[in-house]
Design a protein around this motif. Structure first.
Motif, PDB file in Angstrom:
ATOM      1  N   GLU A  30       0.855  -1.186   0.000  1.00 13.05           N
ATOM      2  CA  GLU A  30       0.000   0.000   0.000  1.00 13.05           C
ATOM      3  C   GLU A  30       0.891   1.237   0.000  1.00 13.05           C
ATOM      4  O   GLU A  30       1.607   1.456  -0.943  1.00 13.05           O
ATOM      5  CB  GLU A  30      -1.016  -0.046   1.135  1.00 13.05           C
ATOM      6  N   ARG A  31       0.905   1.998   1.037  1.00 14.61           N
ATOM      7  CA  ARG A  31       1.714   3.219   1.055  1.00 14.61           C
ATOM      8  C   ARG A  31       2.966   3.009   1.899  1.00 14.61           C
ATOM      9  O   ARG A  31       2.888   2.552   3.042  1.00 14.61           O
ATOM     10  CB  ARG A  31       0.900   4.379   1.604  1.00 14.61           C
ATOM     11  N   ARG A  33       6.330   5.081   3.368  1.00 13.55           N
ATOM     12  CA  ARG A  33       6.942   6.395   3.592  1.00 13.55           C
ATOM     13  C   ARG A  33       8.404   6.184   3.971  1.00 13.55           C
ATOM     14  O   ARG A  33       8.711   5.385   4.862  1.00 13.55           O
ATOM     15  CB  ARG A  33       6.219   7.147   4.700  1.00 13.55           C
ATOM     16  N   GLU A  61       8.304   3.240   6.775  1.00 15.15           N
ATOM     17  CA  GLU A  61       7.079   2.737   7.390  1.00 15.15           C
ATOM     18  C   GLU A  61       6.132   2.289   6.289  1.00 15.15           C
ATOM     19  O   GLU A  61       6.060   2.921   5.235  1.00 15.15           O
ATOM     20  CB  GLU A  61       6.412   3.824   8.228  1.00 15.15           C
ATOM     21  N   SER A  62       5.407   1.213   6.563  1.00 17.02           N
ATOM     22  CA  SER A  62       4.441   0.668   5.617  1.00 17.02           C
ATOM     23  C   SER A  62       3.115   0.466   6.332  1.00 17.02           C
ATOM     24  O   SER A  62       3.092   0.220   7.543  1.00 17.02           O
ATOM     25  CB  SER A  62       4.934  -0.670   5.069  1.00 17.02           C
ATOM     26  N   GLU A  63       2.032   0.543   5.580  1.00 15.00           N
ATOM     27  CA  GLU A  63       0.710   0.316   6.163  1.00 15.00           C
ATOM     28  C   GLU A  63       0.410  -1.171   6.359  1.00 15.00           C
ATOM     29  O   GLU A  63      -0.580  -1.526   6.981  1.00 15.00           O
ATOM     30  CB  GLU A  63      -0.352   0.967   5.274  1.00 15.00           C
ATOM     31  N   ASP A  65       1.395  -4.854   7.875  1.00 22.82           N
ATOM     32  CA  ASP A  65       2.231  -5.587   8.830  1.00 22.82           C
ATOM     33  C   ASP A  65       2.911  -6.733   8.102  1.00 22.82           C
ATOM     34  O   ASP A  65       2.312  -7.384   7.243  1.00 22.82           O
ATOM     35  CB  ASP A  65       1.376  -6.155   9.972  1.00 22.82           C
TER      36      ASP A  65
END
Length: 167
Positions: A30-31, A33, A61-63, A65
């Motif tokens: 997904e997104r 950063r 960071e990722s949405e 897990d």
């Protein structure tokens, strides 16, 4: 030089370890950063010695897990590189690149999170009708066992010789 940055990627795909199926699977993160800082500088000591240093800090960071990832989310959190080029005399150069990294946590990586990588080259410039360069080099100078890609064998130390020229 100093660079402070942030980057956002939508629908980044990474190979993520699926604990249920016990295999790597392509997964839309997904997104993602990425925040980071890069510091670098050059120094020349006359015409014969050039030194370049660079340090990079990254945080991602990722949405989604994940237990472990192979590419996008497996990155060096800290990376320092030192390059030195020394022209010993008109025909001889010694080049080296040394890197130290501290990688993001990844349970699928065997060994530690810290890796060292080094290269060393001796270059002899032959001057005939056409200029030639004889290079003797060593890659993975420190014979480190750091896994650049989690779960795969680390690269082997390689010593090589080459002859190159222009005509």
């Amino acid at each position: 030089d100093a660079l402070l940055f942030t980057r956002g990627d939508g629908h980044a795909v990474d190979w993520v370890w699926n604990q249920s199926s016990n295999r790597w699977e392509a997964t839309d993160l997904e997104r993602v950063r990425t925040d980071g800082v890069t510091l670098s500088g050059d120094c020349a000591a006359g015409d014969s010695l050039n030194i370049r240093q660079a340090f990079t800090f990254l945080h991602k960071e990722s949405e989604v897990d994940r237990y472990a990832a192979r590419y996008v989310m497996d990155y060096p959190e800290h990376r320092y590189r030192l390059d030195i080029a020394w022209r010993v005399c008109r025909r001889v150069e010694i080049l080296t690149a040394q890197t130290v990294r501290y990688q993001a946590q990844n349970p699928k990586r065997q060994g530690g999170r810290t890796g060292v990588d080094g290269e060393l080259q001796f270059v002899y410039h032959l001057t005939f009708t056409h200029p030639l360069r004889l290079t003797i080099a060593c890659r993975d100078l420190w014979d480190d066992d750091f896994q650049f890609v989690p779960g795969q064998e680390p690269p082997v130390q390689l010593v090589s010789a080459s002859l190159a020229g222009n005509w």
